[in-house]
Design an enzyme around this catalytic site. Structure first.
Site: not given
Length: 287
Positions: A76-77, A173-174, A203-204, A206, A225
């Site tokens: 990842d990344h 993210h987060g 991505h991100g 959540s 992700n």
């Protein structure tokens, strides 16, 4: 990854990519996806592998080889050639090179070079165009989202030869601060889906509304992700357990509640992504 997600795209589901940072998280995720007969992507960030060490990947590979469901191990990344080569050396079956914060021409040059190296040893490549936001995560992101441009995306995919494209359509993210509700640009995703044939990565993932994530799966998103949703409940449960029973120190006394919380999140995300039971659509399995 290329093989795994091509099947997902044809069958209209997405495969969750769970960041793992401990044995118990790995164990919980694998037990749940096998119970749900679902394919899975196990991904490790360079910061995570820097802490865990290369030997951790050998354990992840052992789980993957012995699993009854298709498993991909993904970097990842990855930010540098060193990150990518380390991942390939450790046995990852897919790598991400993230040069999205660089100028477009440099992003193309770096990504193309990585794709040539990885494809020579049958490893899939993910790259990112545009930038996603950041809610304080160590995984990076920008202060403001730069949405993926469809014209640029077409050229980028053609010039680099990547297998999957991480698109910027409104995620970060987060975990989102209280009172903040993210909004995905589904109309932009529809345009991207109409012009590109490769699977998209979100991505991100959540903290986004379930209905928006499920909608995104209809328009080319085949990999989502997930990190903060799992880690937050895992470590919260451990802290609570240690506070409730300060004299307990055996792993079987400390971790079971946290492991169950991880399983609950995995089970929920599989339902949102329409992944439950989808291991059955893979012929001869994918390893």
């Amino acid at each position: 990854m290329k093989e795994l997600l091509s099947v997902a795209r044809k069958n209209h589901f997405a495969v969750p990519a769970f960041n793992i940072s401990s044995f118990d998280m790995l164990k919980s995720i694998m037990e749940e996806v096998e119970d749900q007969n679902a394919p899975v992507i196990l991904e490790i960030h360079p910061d995570e592998i820097a802490y865990l060490g290369d030997c951790f990947v050998a354990m992840v590979r052992d789980y993957a080889y012995k699993s009854r469901v298709p498993v991909v191990i993904h970097l990842d990344h990855g930010a540098t050639l060193d990150d990518v080569v380390r991942g390939i050396h450790n046995g990852y079956t897919s790598v991400m090179i993230d040069a999205s914060s660089k100028e477009y021409e440099e992003n193309v040059a770096v990504t193309k070079k990585i794709a040539e190296i990885a494809h020579s040893v049958n490893v899939s490549v993910e790259a990112e165009l545009g930038t996603i936001g950041n809610n304080g995560s160590s995984e990076g992101g920008a202060d403001s989202i730069i949405y993926t441009d469809p014209d640029q995306a077409e050229t980028f995919v053609h010039e680099t030869g990547i297998d999957t494209l991480a698109v910027a359509i409104g995620t970060a993210h987060g975990l989102y601060p209280k009172g903040v509700t993210p909004k995905l640009n589904i109309e932009l995703l529809k345009v991207l889906d109409s012009r590109l044939e490769i699977p998209f990565v979100l991505h991100g993932g959540s903290g986004n509304p379930d209905e928006e994530i499920s909608e995104a799966v209809k328009y080319g998103v085949c990999k989502v992700n997930l990190s903060s949703d799992l880690k937050s409940v895992f470590f919260k449960a451990i802290r609570e357990r240690l506070n409730e029973a300060p004299g307990k120190y055996e792993p079987m006394d400390v971790y079971p509640d946290a492991n169950e919380k991880v399983k609950e999140v995995v089970r929920h995300k599989l339902a949102v992504l329409n992944t439950i039971g989808k291991a059955g659509v893979y012929v001869n399995g994918i390893r």
